[in-house]
Design a protein around this motif. Structure first.
Motif, PDB file in Angstrom:
ATOM      1  N   ALA A 304      88.516  74.970 119.696  1.00 57.13           N
ATOM      2  CA  ALA A 304      87.763  75.475 118.312  1.00 57.13           C
ATOM      3  C   ALA A 304      89.278  76.058 117.587  1.00 57.13           C
ATOM      4  CB  ALA A 304      86.949  76.809 118.431  1.00 57.13           C
ATOM      5  N   LEU A 305      90.056  76.041 117.846  1.00 57.50           N
ATOM      6  CA  LEU A 305      91.374  76.236 117.217  1.00 57.50           C
ATOM      7  C   LEU A 305      92.059  74.963 116.857  1.00 57.50           C
ATOM      8  CD1 LEU A 305      94.320  78.031 116.586  1.00 57.50           C
ATOM      9  CD2 LEU A 305      95.019  77.655 119.044  1.00 57.50           C
ATOM     10  N   LEU A 306      91.885  73.784 117.971  1.00 57.70           N
ATOM     11  CA  LEU A 306      92.237  72.107 117.778  1.00 57.70           C
ATOM     12  C   LEU A 306      91.525  72.224 116.243  1.00 57.70           C
ATOM     13  CD1 LEU A 306      94.075  69.378 118.495  1.00 57.70           C
ATOM     14  CD2 LEU A 306      92.103  69.341 119.881  1.00 57.70           C
ATOM     15  N   VAL A 307      90.093  71.931 116.278  1.00 54.37           N
ATOM     16  CA  VAL A 307      89.524  71.394 115.447  1.00 54.37           C
ATOM     17  C   VAL A 307      89.970  72.269 113.966  1.00 54.37           C
ATOM     18  CG1 VAL A 307      87.151  71.069 114.724  1.00 54.37           C
ATOM     19  CG2 VAL A 307      88.196  70.475 117.366  1.00 54.37           C
ATOM     20  N   ILE A 308      89.854  73.739 114.001  1.00 54.97           N
ATOM     21  CA  ILE A 308      89.764  74.341 113.102  1.00 54.97           C
ATOM     22  C   ILE A 308      91.495  74.067 112.214  1.00 54.97           C
ATOM     23  CG2 ILE A 308      90.524  75.845 113.813  1.00 54.97           C
ATOM     24  CD1 ILE A 308      89.259  77.561 111.875  1.00 54.97           C
ATOM     25  N   VAL A 309      92.429  73.776 113.058  1.00 56.47           N
ATOM     26  CA  VAL A 309      93.569  73.516 112.699  1.00 56.47           C
ATOM     27  C   VAL A 309      93.377  71.840 112.163  1.00 56.47           C
ATOM     28  CG1 VAL A 309      96.365  72.532 113.530  1.00 56.47           C
ATOM     29  CG2 VAL A 309      94.835  75.339 113.982  1.00 56.47           C
ATOM     30  N   ALA A 310      93.199  71.097 112.833  1.00 55.13           N
ATOM     31  CA  ALA A 310      92.701  69.382 112.570  1.00 55.13           C
ATOM     32  C   ALA A 310      92.252  69.281 110.888  1.00 55.13           C
ATOM     33  CB  ALA A 310      92.339  68.066 113.743  1.00 55.13           C
ATOM     34  N   ASP A 311      91.392  69.634 111.316  1.00 52.11           N
ATOM     35  CA  ASP A 311      90.526  69.646 109.910  1.00 52.11           C
ATOM     36  C   ASP A 311      91.204  70.536 108.794  1.00 52.11           C
ATOM     37  OD1 ASP A 311      87.778  69.248 108.255  1.00 52.11           O
ATOM     38  OD2 ASP A 311      87.836  71.481 107.813  1.00 52.11           O
ATOM     39  N   THR A 312      91.855  71.917 108.724  1.00 53.65           N
ATOM     40  CA  THR A 312      93.016  72.124 107.711  1.00 53.65           C
ATOM     41  C   THR A 312      94.258  71.531 107.384  1.00 53.65           C
ATOM     42  OG1 THR A 312      92.509  74.156 108.464  1.00 53.65           O
ATOM     43  CG2 THR A 312      93.963  74.118 106.739  1.00 53.65           C
ATOM     44  N   ILE A 313      94.386  70.561 108.112  1.00 51.81           N
ATOM     45  CA  ILE A 313      95.465  70.251 107.648  1.00 51.81           C
ATOM     46  C   ILE A 313      95.325  68.495 106.994  1.00 51.81           C
ATOM     47  CG2 ILE A 313      97.074  68.028 109.444  1.00 51.81           C
ATOM     48  CD1 ILE A 313      97.553  69.612 111.838  1.00 51.81           C
ATOM     49  N   GLY A 314      93.473  67.768 107.650  1.00 52.13           N
ATOM     50  CA  GLY A 314      92.896  67.026 107.263  1.00 52.13           C
ATOM     51  C   GLY A 314      92.756  66.923 105.895  1.00 52.13           C
ATOM     52  N   ARG A 315      92.738  68.475 105.455  1.00 49.43           N
ATOM     53  CA  ARG A 315      92.199  68.675 103.973  1.00 49.43           C
ATOM     54  C   ARG A 315      93.789  69.101 103.021  1.00 49.43           C
ATOM     55  NH1 ARG A 315      90.011  72.906 103.639  1.00 49.43           N
ATOM     56  NH2 ARG A 315      89.432  74.000 105.740  1.00 49.43           N
ATOM     57  N   TRP A 316      94.686  68.843 103.177  1.00 52.51           N
ATOM     58  CA  TRP A 316      95.612  69.608 103.547  1.00 52.51           C
ATOM     59  C   TRP A 316      96.439  68.748 102.812  1.00 52.51           C
ATOM     60  CZ3 TRP A 316     100.623  69.888 105.057  1.00 52.51           C
ATOM     61  CH2 TRP A 316     101.531  70.462 104.649  1.00 52.51           C
ATOM     62  N   ILE A 317      96.577  67.599 103.353  1.00 49.01           N
ATOM     63  CA  ILE A 317      97.986  66.158 103.400  1.00 49.01           C
ATOM     64  C   ILE A 317      98.149  65.753 102.598  1.00 49.01           C
ATOM     65  CG2 ILE A 317      97.294  64.697 105.243  1.00 49.01           C
ATOM     66  CD1 ILE A 317      99.778  65.526 106.562  1.00 49.01           C
ATOM     67  N   LEU A 318      96.801  64.929 102.352  1.00 52.34           N
ATOM     68  CA  LEU A 318      96.936  64.506 101.273  1.00 52.34           C
ATOM     69  C   LEU A 318      95.872  63.955 100.354  1.00 52.34           C
ATOM     70  CD1 LEU A 318      96.039  60.630 103.068  1.00 52.34           C
ATOM     71  CD2 LEU A 318      98.487  61.886 101.944  1.00 52.34           C
ATOM     72  N   GLN A 319      95.588  66.099  99.436  1.00 49.78           N
ATOM     73  CA  GLN A 319      95.262  66.426  98.749  1.00 49.78           C
ATOM     74  C   GLN A 319      95.337  65.184  97.023  1.00 49.78           C
ATOM     75  OE1 GLN A 319      95.976  70.182  97.576  1.00 49.78           O
ATOM     76  NE2 GLN A 319      95.273  70.929  99.734  1.00 49.78           N
ATOM     77  N   PRO A 320      94.323  64.813  96.749  1.00 53.40           N
ATOM     78  CA  PRO A 320      93.192  65.195  96.272  1.00 53.40           C
ATOM     79  C   PRO A 320      92.167  64.804  97.520  1.00 53.40           C
ATOM     80  CG  PRO A 320      93.041  63.958  94.304  1.00 53.40           C
ATOM     81  CD  PRO A 320      94.697  64.340  95.217  1.00 53.40           C
ATOM     82  N   SER A 321      92.993  63.580  98.042  1.00 48.95           N
ATOM     83  CA  SER A 321      92.132  63.019  98.778  1.00 48.95           C
ATOM     84  C   SER A 321      91.967  64.057 100.953  1.00 48.95           C
ATOM     85  CB  SER A 321      92.671  61.869  99.174  1.00 48.95           C
ATOM     86  OG  SER A 321      92.144  60.733  98.622  1.00 48.95           O
ATOM     87  N   GLU A 322      91.436  63.505 100.944  1.00 46.92           N
ATOM     88  CA  GLU A 322      91.174  64.346 103.472  1.00 46.92           C
ATOM     89  C   GLU A 322      91.087  62.644 103.604  1.00 46.92           C
ATOM     90  OE1 GLU A 322      87.568  66.413 103.772  1.00 46.92           O
ATOM     91  OE2 GLU A 322      87.524  67.302 101.863  1.00 46.92           O
ATOM     92  N   ILE A 323      91.855  63.193 105.269  1.00 45.39           N
ATOM     93  CA  ILE A 323      91.732  62.038 106.238  1.00 45.39           C
ATOM     94  C   ILE A 323      90.995  63.068 107.042  1.00 45.39           C
ATOM     95  CG2 ILE A 323      93.416  61.156 108.225  1.00 45.39           C
ATOM     96  CD1 ILE A 323      95.938  62.339 106.619  1.00 45.39           C
TER      97      ILE A 323
END
Length: 346
Positions: A304-323
């Motif tokens: 659960a921790l791994l996926v929520i952190v990965a999803d947060t990074i994916g939404r944050w790192i290339l805003q406004p796009s998503e990884i």
């Protein structure tokens, strides 16, 4: 005898205490990641805005962003992380294969193939399909798992860990080829959806998808935790487990069905996210040891921790796009898989 029993009892108490501490820390980290994720996105909400909105004092726009877009996605991230990690833990336990994982073995690919076949002919976002997708994914994952099990099993030998992993990789490659052929026949809109789904994007980001996934997690996770003692016995080897009176084949098939259910339902709303079922159990085993009473819940928390952190990074790192979340997890998981492969004696 008494000193030996006293030492064993003391060791079990220390292990249990360590497990409780580890799970408490993981729970706190998940809560922290939950809070950070609620504040992360193209439209930024400050921690104060989030708190005010949670208590009904935010603006209409803030409520829409938080309750209709971010919270469902965060909850789904936690659920699929726990489901995939526990599925991997089951597969590693019943096969005694350190590299077993629903993604690597092709179970995720089988679920994905059924979802893709459905999406090719019907809209994936209709109300009926949201609840039908986990069932279809379960059928695909179940068929794939049965095929891998039959091909890996040899009479009087059982399941060879090496044969299992090689068979799974071969079946996954065949399914992936079939999926590529299918994508060539899709119209542009559906192709875009399928391409994003295959990359591991959490596309089901509303409360209907949470309701579609939740029953599978609520039913199957407690069942698997209840079977922790059985999994400890199965880890002793087929001959020893049979000698202790365990119905090995029956329990193995029931646990395999639970693993398929967890993986299939998770894949239906998360796409092709791999390596969670590999990383979660391995890290948990290093932290709390091999006893499944602690290993299973710890794996669920790490996943659960791994996926929520990965999803947060994916939404944050290339805003406004998503990884896509699956790509972020793969960046972490692929090197870890190669490390485990180098350390595993084949």
């Amino acid at each position: 005898m008494e000193p030996v029993q006293a030492v064993s009892s003391s060791s079990n108490k220390r292990r249990m205490k360590r497990g409780v501490v580890v799970m408490t820390i993981l729970g706190i980290l998940i809560i922290c990641a939950f809070i950070v994720s609620m504040n992360t996105g193209y439209i930024r909400l400050s921690p104060l805005d989030v708190v005010k909105t949670l208590f009904g004092m935010g603006t209409e726009k803030q409520s829409l962003i938080l309750f209709q877009f971010r919270l469902p996605r965060i909850v789904i991230s936690v659920l699929i992380g726990a489901g995939l990690a526990v599925s991997g833990c089951i597969l590693q336990g019943i096969s005694r294969n350190a590299l077993a994982d629903p993604g690597i073995l092709g179970i995720n690919a089988g679920a994905g193939l059924m979802v893709m076949l459905y999406v090719s002919f019907f809209p994936a976002t209709s109300a009926g399909s949201i609840f039908l997708l986990p069932v279809l994914a379960l059928v695909g994952a179940g068929f794939t798992a049965a095929l891998i099990y039959v091909l890996s099993y040899k009479r009087n030998e059982g399941i060879s860990p090496t044969r299992l992993i090689l068979t799974g990789i071969g079946v996954a490659a065949g399914i992936s080829a079939a999926m590529i052929v299918l994508t060539l026949k899709l119209d542009p809109n559906k192709y875009q959806f399928v391409a994003t789904w295959l990359a591991g994007s959490i596309w089901g980001s509303n409360w209907k998808f949470v309701l579609a996934l939740l029953p599978w997690i609520i039913i199957l996770l407690p069942y698997v935790f209840y079977k922790a003692r059985v999994m400890n016995v199965l880890n002793l080897g087929e001959n020893t487990a049979t000698g202790l009176g365990a119905p090995v084949e029956k329990e193995r098939l029931l646990l395999l069905a639970a693993a398929v259910g967890l993986a299939g339902s998770s894949v239906a709303v998360s796409g092709g996210i791999g390596f969670v079922g590999l990383i979660g159990p391995h890290l948990a085993r290093r932290l709390v040891g091999p006893k499944h009473q602690l290993l299973l819940p710890t794996s669920a928390l790490i996943g659960a921790l791994l996926v929520i952190v990965a999803d947060t990074i994916g939404r944050w790192i290339l805003q406004p796009s998503e990884i896509p979340t699956g790509i972020v997890v793969s960046v972490i998981g692929a090197p870890y898989f190669l490390y485990l492969l180098s350390k595993t004696k084949v």
